[in-house]
Design an enzyme around this catalytic site. Structure first.
Site, mmCIF file in Angstrom:
data_model
loop_
_atom_site.group_PDB
_atom_site.id
_atom_site.type_symbol
_atom_site.label_atom_id
_atom_site.label_comp_id
_atom_site.label_asym_id
_atom_site.label_seq_id
_atom_site.Cartn_x
_atom_site.Cartn_y
_atom_site.Cartn_z
ATOM 1 N N TYR A 13 12.253 -8.626 -1.762
ATOM 2 C CA TYR A 13 11.299 -9.720 -1.927
ATOM 3 C C TYR A 13 11.321 -10.321 -3.334
ATOM 4 O O TYR A 13 10.929 -11.462 -3.521
ATOM 5 C CB TYR A 13 9.880 -9.231 -1.604
ATOM 6 N N ARG A 153 5.260 -10.785 -11.296
ATOM 7 C CA ARG A 153 3.814 -10.868 -11.010
ATOM 8 C C ARG A 153 3.536 -11.875 -9.917
ATOM 9 O O ARG A 153 2.506 -12.540 -9.927
ATOM 10 C CB ARG A 153 3.058 -11.321 -12.252
ATOM 11 N N VAL A 154 4.470 -12.032 -8.997
ATOM 12 C CA VAL A 154 4.333 -13.120 -8.025
ATOM 13 C C VAL A 154 3.568 -12.711 -6.774
ATOM 14 O O VAL A 154 3.512 -11.539 -6.414
ATOM 15 C CB VAL A 154 5.719 -13.641 -7.610
ATOM 16 N N LYS A 205 1.858 -4.473 -16.483
ATOM 17 C CA LYS A 205 1.969 -4.718 -15.038
ATOM 18 C C LYS A 205 1.033 -3.775 -14.261
ATOM 19 O O LYS A 205 0.303 -4.185 -13.363
ATOM 20 C CB LYS A 205 3.420 -4.495 -14.592
ATOM 21 N N CYS A 259 0.821 -2.912 -3.746
ATOM 22 C CA CYS A 259 0.688 -3.064 -5.208
ATOM 23 C C CYS A 259 -0.585 -2.402 -5.721
ATOM 24 O O CYS A 259 -0.534 -1.420 -6.436
ATOM 25 C CB CYS A 259 0.663 -4.540 -5.577
ATOM 26 N N TYR A 313 -3.369 -5.964 5.680
ATOM 27 C CA TYR A 313 -4.037 -5.440 4.481
ATOM 28 C C TYR A 313 -4.922 -6.478 3.805
ATOM 29 O O TYR A 313 -5.797 -6.145 3.015
ATOM 30 C CB TYR A 313 -3.014 -4.838 3.517
#
Ligand code: SAJ
Length: 424
Positions: A13, A153-154, A205, A259, A313
């Site tokens: 991704y 950070r997308v 991050k 994440c 989610y």
């Protein structure tokens, strides 16, 4: 920089869109992946993941000759590692893909090369994992080979846009590495590029997602306390957020995705002193249990039928990874004798773990149900006809875990409504 040859290791991704965006910026880009299907598809100008705009861009870049898939690594000027870092059973980062990516690069390393780790990693990974492997080349890492961490950070659904527009952090193992890697990203990033050291970049991050996790845990704790104290948490959130420096998050059935539910563990994996972060994870992971207890309280029989609306989610996506609603389903099936029916217009039946319980038509899911549980606030659920659905049910009860549905309309249609976090 534009004359440099770039190799992206890991075409998922993040890796594949990054490869395509760099090719569009004019660079020669090679994409490497262990999965033969990904490489074969790429060389036909096709992709096997879903992301708006990606298929067209990849096709154009492959046709232009600037993007190519390779199944064995070769010499390159820049290597960008974008492989997964999943979480292990004992809540640690599985760095095996990162290690093997660095091992695969090693034989092709030459003076002047640049190696970037993009995969989300525990603080110290670039220095403690990447550098020692690359040192085996005999080259001076930091002087002859430049190494940095640059986290992505997308947001899925907007990846191509955000890769270019978002601000970016570059953290090198030394200032020379930081500067040279900044030049690489400058070729395609329009946002600001901030520089620091690699360990700080790794922590940034993780902290971005931990910040959100801890705040959601606070909202969930508020919901639990409010239920016990006879207070409406949603009212508290609404009014407390009128304060100019307060931003309480939203409670819910838990935190999912690959994440926010994962990254905080990477921060504390070797650091027991990270008490607040651990506690927040446990509070959020405990929410499906709370929802299950409430369901058991609301239905009046052990074998009642519960219809769950939404399984992903978060709203309006098809991703069920780490979904708290799936955790809830698993618990209901393991610990109770309740009948569970699920409806979600977004999930793909082929990959859904409870496809036998998944109904395409909402009417079939709620038929003879004793309780509807709203698990995900998908947009589609805002326009449901509760007059019609209520008539199909055995008892008109609804438990809204997101405070999303129109309560007035539900009550008018004879529903007994319970809202997570509302103790009155
Ligand atoms: N959630 C709540 N209450 C809230 C907000 C979210 O319960 O107030 C839940 C959601 O329902 C969902 C989970 O949290 O289950 C996470 O959803 P999200 O939309 O907050 O985040 P992700 O996981 O889709 O994307 C995040 C983003 N990070 C931040 O917003 C700090 C994204 O920018 C990152 O790129 C991405 O993680 C990542 O890859 O790290």
């Amino acid at each position: 920089m534009k004359d440099k040859k770039i190799t992206i290791v890991g075409l998922g991704y993040i890796g594949l869109p990054t490869a395509a965006v760099m090719a569009r910026a004019g660079m020669e880009v090679l994409g490497y992946d262990l999965n033969r299907r990904v490489i074969d598809a790429l060389n036909r100008g096709e992709i096997i993941i879903e992301e708006p705009g990606l298929s067209e861009l990849v096709n154009e870049m492959v046709s232009s000759g600037r993007l190519k898939g390779i199944s064995t690594l070769q010499e390159s000027d820049v290597f960008i590692i974008a492989v997964p870092t999943p979480i292990t059973e004992d809540k640690k980062a599985d760095m095996s893909y990162v290690k093997s990516a660095a091992e695969d690069i090693l034989p092709h390393l030459k003076p002047g090369n640049i190696v970037v780790l993009e995969s989300t990693s525990p603080p110290g990974a670039t220095e403690d994992i990447i550098v020692p492997i690359l040192e085996r080349s005999g080259l001076k890492i930091g002087d002859e080979v430049f190494v940095a961490h640059s986290p992505e950070r997308v947001l899925p659904g907007r990846i191509i846009q955000e890769l270019v527009e978002n601000d970016r952090i570059i953290g090198g193992i030394n200032p020379e590495s930081t500067e040279i890697v900044k030049e690489v990203y400058r070729t395609f990033v329009d946002g600001e590029i901030y520089t620091t050291d690699s360990k700080t970049a790794e922590m940034c991050k993780l902290m971005e997602n931990t910040f959100r996790d801890v705040n959601i845990a606070l909202a969930n704790e508020l919901a639990i306390l409010s239920e016990n104290m006879g207070i409406d948490a949603w009212e508290v959130i609404k009014f407390a957020n009128k304060h100019p420096r307060v931003n309480l998050h939203q409670p819910g059935p838990g935190v999912g995705g690959h994440c926010i539910a994962v990254d905080p563990w990477f921060v504390i994996e070797n650091h027991p002193e990270g008490k607040l972060i651990r506690q927040a994870r446990n509070i959020n992971d405990g929410m499906p249990d709370k929802v299950m207890e409430k369901i058991q309280e609301l239905v009046q029989s052990d074998e009642a039928k519960v219809a769950i609306l939404g399984a992903t989610y978060k709203p309006n996506v098809d991703d069920t990874r780490e979904s708290p609603v799936l955790k809830l389903v698993e618990k209901l099936l393991q610990k109770t004798r309740l009948q569970v029916a699920i409806h979600d217009p977004h999930v793909d039946r082929e990959v859904f773990p409870y496809s036998g319980r998944l109904y395409d038509q909402i009417e079939d899911a709620v038929k003879d149900a004793d309780l509807i549980v709203l698990g995900v606030n998908h947009f589609e659920y805002s326009t449901l006809d509760f007059g019609l659905l209520g008539n199909l049910m055995k008892a008109k009860r609804l438990y809204d875990t997101r405070n999303y549905l129109n309560e007035k309309e539900l009550v008018e249609n004879g529903f007994q409504v319970t809202i997570l976090g509302r103790g009155i």
